[in-house]
Design an enzyme around this catalytic site. Sequence first.
Site, mmCIF file in Angstrom:
data_model
loop_
_atom_site.group_PDB
_atom_site.id
_atom_site.type_symbol
_atom_site.label_atom_id
_atom_site.label_comp_id
_atom_site.label_asym_id
_atom_site.label_seq_id
_atom_site.Cartn_x
_atom_site.Cartn_y
_atom_site.Cartn_z
ATOM 1 N N ARG A 149 -9.268 -5.091 -8.117
ATOM 2 C CA ARG A 149 -9.393 -4.608 -9.486
ATOM 3 C C ARG A 149 -10.387 -5.481 -10.256
ATOM 4 O O ARG A 149 -10.618 -6.639 -9.904
ATOM 5 C CB ARG A 149 -8.047 -4.642 -10.207
ATOM 6 N N LYS A 173 -1.303 -7.122 -10.463
ATOM 7 C CA LYS A 173 -0.366 -6.683 -11.501
ATOM 8 C C LYS A 173 0.988 -7.339 -11.301
ATOM 9 O O LYS A 173 1.430 -7.547 -10.176
ATOM 10 C CB LYS A 173 -0.225 -5.151 -11.463
ATOM 11 N N HIS A 246 -13.287 0.770 -11.228
ATOM 12 C CA HIS A 246 -12.213 1.378 -10.446
ATOM 13 C C HIS A 246 -12.758 2.404 -9.447
ATOM 14 O O HIS A 246 -12.129 2.673 -8.425
ATOM 15 C CB HIS A 246 -11.185 2.024 -11.368
ATOM 16 N N ARG A 249 -13.210 0.728 -6.281
ATOM 17 C CA ARG A 249 -11.897 0.551 -5.641
ATOM 18 C C ARG A 249 -11.488 1.853 -4.945
ATOM 19 O O ARG A 249 -11.015 1.840 -3.806
ATOM 20 C CB ARG A 249 -10.885 0.153 -6.711
ATOM 21 N N HIS A 272 -0.888 -2.056 -4.098
ATOM 22 C CA HIS A 272 -0.082 -1.009 -4.724
ATOM 23 C C HIS A 272 1.400 -1.280 -4.484
ATOM 24 O O HIS A 272 1.804 -1.559 -3.350
ATOM 25 C CB HIS A 272 -0.426 0.363 -4.149
ATOM 26 N N TYR A 281 -5.472 8.897 -1.896
ATOM 27 C CA TYR A 281 -6.729 8.778 -1.144
ATOM 28 C C TYR A 281 -6.714 9.609 0.121
ATOM 29 O O TYR A 281 -7.776 9.955 0.644
ATOM 30 C CB TYR A 281 -7.009 7.306 -0.828
#
Length: 300
Positions: A149, A173, A246, A249, A272, A281
């Site tokens: 990120r 995150k 992004h 990414r 994730h 994806y």
Amino acid sequence: MELAVAVEEFAAHLERVRRLSPATVRAYRSDLRDLGASAGPTSLEAVDLEVLRDWLWHATQRGDARTTLARRAAAARSFFSWAHEQALIAHDPSLRLIAPKKARTLPTVASRDAMSTLLDAHRTAATVGDPIALRDHAILELLYGSGIRVSELCGLDVDELDLDRGTARVLGKGSKERVVPFGAPARDALGAYLTRARPALVARGSAVTPAVFLGARGARVGPRTVYTLVARVLAPIVGAETVGPHALRHTAATHLLDGGADLRAVQEILGHASLGTTQIYTHVSAERLTATYRLAHPRA
């Protein structure tokens, strides 16, 4: 308890206990302040399910996007669940709150050939030795080569890079740390930047910083600088008016899956929390397979 007071206590809880990112805390605080401003009641106990539904309905009427409505509903559910756990309210009014589902859109992805052309052009531009050109090349190679990120890239320190192993230790995150791999092109670009460009950028600053990527004045580079760079070079390739880091990414994840990578491995690389987030994806890859089939198969 006053609603405004409870909102600030909740924001502090998100920051100190749950250790959410500053951007997430700001978004939740803004959403809940909007609830207090538009819904009417100033008391936490006065907010019931109808008040919450009216709040979301008014947001719909003024044209808020589905993603915004979903985030606001999530903020309300999280807030009132916390308030109930803290015994600030007897009942949680958000348990039956339903928001419109997010519209599922496929991410913007550049092709392999387009990325190769883009990165080759920046590698050539970096050979002149300009510090910013060397930095920009390293940024693009690392974003695409690792799928990290923009916040993780901007927060990266020199001692978190291992060029010999081709890995970077990043803080994602929820303050979750992970180690991500990157390939030889990113390693070479980083090595050239660290030896030939970063010292010159450090000399422009007023203080020494451990940051890998520096701005023109020698301070840690900010997300806006990276957004501007990616938007400038990537938008013409993908044909989108607005595109940011992004998209690199998304592109990295899609190309990994196209190349046969395991979905769980891609989940680990991207950081994730849910496999469902990574699964989008697979839809992108499936679309590409379908397009190839239609172009190539005689019975398509």
